[in-house]
Design an enzyme around this catalytic site. Structure first.
Site, PDB file in Angstrom:
ATOM      1  N   LEU A 193       0.817  -1.211   0.000  1.00  0.00           N
ATOM      2  CA  LEU A 193       0.000   0.000   0.000  1.00  0.00           C
ATOM      3  C   LEU A 193       0.852   1.263   0.000  1.00  0.00           C
ATOM      4  CD1 LEU A 193      -2.704  -0.991   2.638  1.00  0.00           C
ATOM      5  CD2 LEU A 193      -2.775  -1.278   0.161  1.00  0.00           C
ATOM      6  N   GLY A 213       2.006  -8.546   6.565  1.00  0.00           N
ATOM      7  CA  GLY A 213       2.458  -7.727   7.680  1.00  0.00           C
ATOM      8  C   GLY A 213       2.454  -6.279   7.254  1.00  0.00           C
ATOM      9  N   GLY A 214       2.368  -5.395   8.226  1.00  0.00           N
ATOM     10  CA  GLY A 214       2.360  -3.972   7.903  1.00  0.00           C
ATOM     11  C   GLY A 214       1.290  -3.662   6.893  1.00  0.00           C
ATOM     12  N   ASP A 215       1.711  -3.151   5.751  1.00  0.00           N
ATOM     13  CA  ASP A 215       0.765  -2.779   4.690  1.00  0.00           C
ATOM     14  C   ASP A 215       0.980  -3.615   3.429  1.00  0.00           C
ATOM     15  OD1 ASP A 215       3.166  -1.745   3.870  1.00  0.00           O
ATOM     16  OD2 ASP A 215       2.430   0.266   3.482  1.00  0.00           O
ATOM     17  N   GLU A 216       1.385  -4.866   3.630  1.00  0.00           N
ATOM     18  CA  GLU A 216       1.668  -5.759   2.511  1.00  0.00           C
ATOM     19  C   GLU A 216       0.683  -6.927   2.494  1.00  0.00           C
ATOM     20  OE1 GLU A 216       6.490  -5.092   2.343  1.00  0.00           O
ATOM     21  OE2 GLU A 216       5.691  -6.844   3.382  1.00  0.00           O
TER      22      GLU A 216
END
Length: 126
Positions: free
Chosen positions: A5, A45-48
């Site tokens: 993202l 994870g995170g924005d993946e």
């Protein structure tokens, strides 16, 4: 398919992690809307996010990726404000770009970084 993202960190920094979590749920719902019953989607994870599209060739994967990008053209509404996201999307296809999960994931990530660097939206590994 590997999706990273754009501008998600700004949401967490500006609106807090609770808002960030709500955005991730909205993104996941949007991704599922473009998938077949046999496809899999997961947050790495995170924005993946990663998508597994069994039996899809590069053309089908690109069509899915383009629909996902079009979905990001509509901002996500959170309470009293909107969140404008985008994404870089990388694609690798078995067996053309690898025969195992590690090779395919690595190649989708390389393609995704190329998409982000060139602001291309979607890139197929080459």
């Amino acid at each position: 398919v590997f999706i990273d993202l754009d501008r998600f960190k700004e949401v967490n920094d500006r609106d807090g992690h609770e808002a960030g979590d709500a955005v991730l749920v909205a993104v996941a719902d949007g991704l599922r809307a473009h998938l077949r019953e046999s496809d899999l989607a997961g947050r790495l994870g995170g924005d993946e996010f990663a998508l597994l599209l069994p039996g899809a060739d590069a053309d089908v994967a690109q069509a899915v990726a383009r629909r996902i990008l079009l979905g990001f053209e509509q901002p996500i509404t959170l309470d009293d404000h909107t969140v404008d996201l985008g994404a870089g999307i990388g694609i690798a296809v078995c067996p053309d770009h690898g025969l195992d999960a590690d090779a395919l994931m690595g190649h989708t990530e390389i393609a995704m970084y190329a998409a982000k660097r060139g602001q291309l939206g979607v890139v197929v590994y080459d």
